[in-house]
Design a protein around this motif. Structure first.
Motif, PDB file in Angstrom:
ATOM      1  N   GLU A   1       0.828  -1.202   0.000  1.00 11.59           N
ATOM      2  CA  GLU A   1       0.000   0.000   0.000  1.00 11.59           C
ATOM      3  C   GLU A   1       0.868   1.260   0.000  1.00 11.59           C
ATOM      4  OE1 GLU A   1      -2.315   0.359   3.573  1.00 11.59           O
ATOM      5  OE2 GLU A   1      -3.140   2.311   3.014  1.00 11.59           O
TER       6      GLU A   1
ATOM      7  N   LYS B   1       5.785   3.295  -7.403  1.00 11.15           N
ATOM      8  CA  LYS B   1       4.865   2.294  -7.938  1.00 11.15           C
ATOM      9  C   LYS B   1       5.568   0.938  -8.080  1.00 11.15           C
ATOM     10  CE  LYS B   1       1.184   4.991  -9.418  1.00 11.15           C
ATOM     11  NZ  LYS B   1       1.203   6.209 -10.251  1.00 11.15           N
TER      12      LYS B   1
ATOM     13  N   GLN C   1       5.832  -0.739  -4.821  1.00 19.24           N
ATOM     14  CA  GLN C   1       4.513  -1.250  -4.467  1.00 19.24           C
ATOM     15  C   GLN C   1       4.309  -2.629  -5.089  1.00 19.24           C
ATOM     16  OE1 GLN C   1       1.768   1.677  -5.785  1.00 19.24           O
ATOM     17  NE2 GLN C   1       0.096   0.833  -4.583  1.00 19.24           N
TER      18      GLN C   1
ATOM     19  N   SER D   1       5.532  -1.718   1.402  1.00 22.15           N
ATOM     20  CA  SER D   1       4.521  -0.742   1.811  1.00 22.15           C
ATOM     21  C   SER D   1       5.200   0.604   2.012  1.00 22.15           C
ATOM     22  CB  SER D   1       3.868  -1.164   3.116  1.00 22.15           C
ATOM     23  OG  SER D   1       3.459  -2.505   3.024  1.00 22.15           O
TER      24      SER D   1
ATOM     25  N   GLU E   1      -2.790   5.740  -2.401  1.00 23.01           N
ATOM     26  CA  GLU E   1      -4.017   4.954  -2.456  1.00 23.01           C
ATOM     27  C   GLU E   1      -4.951   5.475  -1.380  1.00 23.01           C
ATOM     28  OE1 GLU E   1      -3.783   0.490  -2.731  1.00 23.01           O
ATOM     29  OE2 GLU E   1      -1.675   1.071  -2.591  1.00 23.01           O
ATOM     30  N   ASN E   2      -4.424   5.504  -0.164  1.00 15.24           N
ATOM     31  CA  ASN E   2      -5.202   5.989   0.961  1.00 15.24           C
ATOM     32  C   ASN E   2      -4.491   7.181   1.571  1.00 15.24           C
ATOM     33  OD1 ASN E   2      -7.151   3.856   0.855  1.00 15.24           O
ATOM     34  ND2 ASN E   2      -5.522   2.533   1.619  1.00 15.24           N
TER      35      ASN E   2
ATOM     36  N   VAL F   1     -10.004   7.037   1.031  1.00 17.76           N
ATOM     37  CA  VAL F   1      -9.387   6.575  -0.205  1.00 17.76           C
ATOM     38  C   VAL F   1      -9.153   7.808  -1.068  1.00 17.76           C
ATOM     39  CG1 VAL F   1      -9.738   5.151  -2.256  1.00 17.76           C
ATOM     40  CG2 VAL F   1     -10.617   4.400  -0.025  1.00 17.76           C
TER      41      VAL F   1
ATOM     42  N   SER G   1      -8.795   8.462  -4.187  1.00 20.75           N
ATOM     43  CA  SER G   1      -9.590   8.715  -5.398  1.00 20.75           C
ATOM     44  C   SER G   1     -11.022   9.157  -5.088  1.00 20.75           C
ATOM     45  CB  SER G   1      -9.596   7.460  -6.269  1.00 20.75           C
ATOM     46  OG  SER G   1     -10.050   6.371  -5.505  1.00 20.75           O
TER      47      SER G   1
END
Lengths: 490, 338
Positions: A32, A185, A188, A193, A209-210, A224, A226
């Motif tokens: 994450e 990325k 990930q 993490s 992501e979060n 989140v 997004s």
């Protein structure tokens, strides 16, 4: 969601009577990217210091891979697979890339360093995330972005399962940020993490992501990325809804105050511009495009050829002392090294700018000095216990305001601002924008260098774009777009 | 620690949080050392011996004042001892009826002192120009001048002590006011003037700024090179006066006078809270620092340590005392926070 790697439960930390953290919890899953945001002083650093063993929590627990652990010190954290890439990078400049990565753990053969093995290990490590340096290169001449990559390699070399990035993009150009996003990325995908601390919304949307938000040492939001708008995240950080952090502009440009013709030195190749009283002229461009160098030349730090006219009078300053006497002040991009005396009190820092103006026969007038300094401290809303607080105890935003106050105390006609909001939290940023607008309204001619395009466009009246020492474009800010400026920059 | 904390009055807290909090280390050190010496030899606290310590403190205190200027500005000066020795020798030769040195003229003592001070200022100018306007580190420059000026002192004195000094010159060490030796008053003047320059003039404020962060000072419009230069000139002037007062006290100028005193000056400043990197420091701290250095010498004599062992003891004490002062400071700082 995948398995939980790290849990920090109900962590509190008190320093004396100060509650730096109160009952903060945080959960991190395998692979994450969790963005940790909050204003300066919100407790992000303290929380990460607890995680990496720099300080011990007053209460609360840390659960790593399902087991409660006590992280005794930073090397213990490393051994347990928790690494941090610091905001202020600590590299040993005289050592090579490979030596920096494996410092303290150099492979040996018969008691001597096995350099062949060292370089081989380094190459292998770099292959993993597809970056390539010469392992034998000395780190001294590396850029901040390159040093950061070395820190990341170091973290990887410990086989870390959790890597913390502390404001990694603060000093990077847009291109370099893209590279960093790519690497994160990659990490990930490899199951690492990441906790990503940042002030920049662009970062959060690019990699997060979060998002976990801290305010005043407490959890103040989680979501989140997004599903949240920028305004919502900012609202969680500052606890109020920020309509428009840039505020409204009220200034009206007047007559030309500073006229620069054909300014040249080894970093700048012939620059021409005028600045009017009450106008904010913005300089856009990538880091290293020669923007800072223009300001430093006019301010008397660097040598230059060409003509500079202030109020119709030719000047050529050979030192900051001379420039300040003429009414030019500079807020440097690096406040800790060039702007502040960290171990001196706020009032002393501010009054540095008016020592000679308030003195009589070489005797310092402490009363007038302190009154003036206090006045600026109030006007700029510098938050501290009192004026005798040392500058090093302040947050980035308040430190920046101290530097601005020191520059303003000498009542400049022209104010140079070099990255005035770098490393400053959202709340203080808005205040600095208000200060800039106030000054412009009072008729101060302002030249601002900024790498944050939304800020550059919102705060400036006119924008000049620089590329590799050349002046490549000029436009009214109203007509400028981020894409338009970027196209000129690269 | 925690039980003490609750009993702290607010006044105590105020003291601990004030700018003088870092003096607690040296004060506790002085009390500790005085107690130990007094136990070994109760005469340590007799009036005669206290005055003796005072006289020994004079030169230590003055050279601490001299050093404080470059040191607060973030530099150092290893050459103070040689500047003092050279200027003391030149002044003494000018007031000596008959001497083995190369200067044979005898002139009025006031004029001789002025010449000595001018030579000191020139030595400071030399140091200052080299340090401010080149990139040679201050430590190297002043180590060089320390050696070279010592050589000049040997030449000027022909390696012999300069004695038979003018009676009027000896007034500098023999006069008394209210039963106290005149040199103590001189010392007080040096402390007061240094405190005045450092705290009340714009120059002094700039000295602190330069030592605090030379780059920030430069960008705030301070002429850092000029401040550095002036610091060394002032240092040279005060060092020359220290050398002159010492020669008056010892009734002669020795070619090896003040040997090792640069270390004493640095020790006194360090113990008194002027950090080696500069930017901070107070005259009151230097008063305690030089008092400690004087007590150290005197105390060892009182405890009947032989000279050779005194060197060892002094070296160990310097390291221990700075460590001890730092430790005490850390304790008080943590008390102040809680």
């Amino acid at each position: 969601m995948s398995e939980v790697v790290l849990q920090m439960n109900h962590v509190s930390k008190n320093f004396g009577g100060v509650h730096a953290l109160t009952d903060v919890s945080l959960t991190l899953h395998k692979g994450e990217v969790l963005c940790l945001v909050g204003e300066n002083g919100a407790g992000k650093s303290t929380l990460m210091n607890v995680l990496t063993g720099v300080v011990q929590p007053s209460s609360g627990e840390i659960i790593l891979h399902g087991e409660p652990v006590v992280i005794k010190n930073p090397s213990d954290a490393f051994a347990r697979g928790i690494s941090i890439v610091h905001q202020e990078l600590v590299q040993m400049g005289k050592l090579t890339v490979a030596e920096n990565i494996f410092a303290g753990r150099l492979p040996t053969k018969h008691g001597l360093v096995d350099y062949d093995q060292l370089y081989k290990d380094t190459e292998e490590l770099m292959d993993k995330i597809n970056i390539h340096f010469d392992p034998k290169a000395k780190v001294r001449q590396f850029s901040i972005a390159q040093c950061q990559l070395i820190e990341i390699l170091k973290a990887l070399s410990y086989d870390s399962s959790v890597i913390v990035f502390d404001e990694p993009t603060a000093a990077l150009t847009i291109d370099e940020c893209q590279i960093l996003y790519g690497i994160i990325k990659d990490l990930q995908v490899r199951g690492v993490s990441v906790i990503f601390i940042s002030h920049r919304m662009a970062d959060i949307y690019a990699v997060g992501e979060n998002v976990a938000v801290l305010r005043d040492g407490k959890n103040s939001g989680y979501g989140v990325v997004s599903e949240l708008t920028e305004q919502q995240i900012i609202a969680m950080m500052v606890g109020r809804h920020m309509e428009d952090q840039y505020g409204e502009k009220h200034n009206v440009p007047g007559d030309v105050v500073l006229k620069v013709r054909n300014l040249k030195n080894n970093r700048v190749h012939g620059v021409n511009f005028d600045v009017r009283a009450g106008e904010v002229l913005g300089f856009g461009g990538l880091i290293g495009a020669g923007r800072t160098e223009i300001l430093q030349a006019i301010f008397g730090i660097d040598k230059y050829e060409g003509e500079v006219e202030l109020d119709g009078k030719q000047i050529h300053c050979k030192s900051p002392e001379e420039a300040i006497k003429h009414g030019i002040s500079l807020v440097s991009e690096n406040r800790k090294d060039y702007g502040l005396i960290l171990k001196h009190a706020i009032l002393k820092n501010i009054s540095l700018g008016i020592l000679d103006m308030t003195s009589k026969h070489g005797l310092a007038d402490a009363k007038t000095e302190n009154e003036t300094a206090q006045e600026f401290m109030d006007k700029l809303q510098i938050k501290a216990t009192d004026g005798n607080t040392k500058a090093m105890a302040l947050s980035g935003g308040n430190q920046q305001k101290v530097v601005i106050a020191r520059c303003l105390a000498s009542k400049p006609k022209v104010l140079f601002l070099d990255e005035p909001t770098r490393g400053v939290d959202v709340g203080a940023k808005a205040e600095i924008y208000r200060i800039i607008d106030d000054l412009a309204c009072q008729g101060v001619a302002i030249v601002m260098v900024s790498s944050e395009l939304p800020e550059l466009i919102a705060i400036s009246d006119r924008i000049i774009v620089m590329r590799e020492g050349d002046q490549v474009g000029e436009m009214p800010a109203k007509e400028a777009t981020e894409e338009g400026i970027m196209a000129l920059c690269v | 620690m925690r039980t003490v904390k609750t009993k702290n009055s607010s006044l105590m807290k105020k003291i601990l949080q004030s700018q003088y909090a870092n003096l607690t280390g040296i004060i506790v050190l002085i009390i500790t050392f005085a107690t130990i010496v007094t136990i070994v030899n109760p005469l340590f606290l007799s009036k005669a011996n206290i005055l003796n310590v005072g006289r020994q403190m004079v030169v230590f205190g003055i050279i601490a004042c001299a050093l404080s200027f470059p040191q607060i500005a973030g530099n150092t000066d290893m050459g103070i001892e040689s500047v003092g020795a050279l200027c003391g020798a030149i002044t003494c030769e000018l007031v000596s009826a008959s001497n083995p040195g190369i200067i044979q003229a005898q002139i009025h003592p006031v004029l001789a002192i002025i010449i000595g001070v001018v030579v000191g200022a020139l030595c400071g100018l030399l140091n200052g120009v080299l340090i401010a306007y080149t990139t040679i580190p201050a430590f190297i420059v002043t180590l060089g001048t320390q050696t070279a000026l010592r050589g000049m002192t040997y030449i000027v004195t022909n390696n012999m002590p300069i004695a038979q000094l003018d009676e009027r010159f000896l007034w500098l060490s023999e006069a008394k006011l209210f039963g106290i030796n005149i040199q103590i008053y001189f010392l007080a003047c040096f402390f007061l003037v240094t405190a005045f320059i450092l705290n009340k003039t714009t120059f002094g404020r700039k000295v602190f700024a330069v030592g605090g962060n030379a780059q920030a000072a430069y960008q705030s419009g301070i002429n850092v090179k000029r401040i550095t230069l002036y610091c060394y000139i002032i240092c040279g002037i005060i060092a020359s006066l220290a050398g002159i007062l010492l020669s008056a006290r010892t009734n002669s100028a020795q070619p090896t006078a003040m040997n090792g005193y640069s270390t004493v000056a640095i020790s006194a400043c360090a113990m008194g809270g002027v950090p080696l990197e500069g930017g901070e420091g107070s005259v009151i701290g230097m008063v305690f620092g030089s008092l400690m250095m004087a007590m150290l010498t005197n105390g060892m004599n009182m405890m009947k340590l032989s000279t050779n062992y005194q060197y060892i003891f002094r070296g160990v004490m310097l390291i221990l005392s700075v460590f001890y002062a730092q430790w005490i400071n850390k304790k008080t700082a943590s008390l102040a926070r809680e």
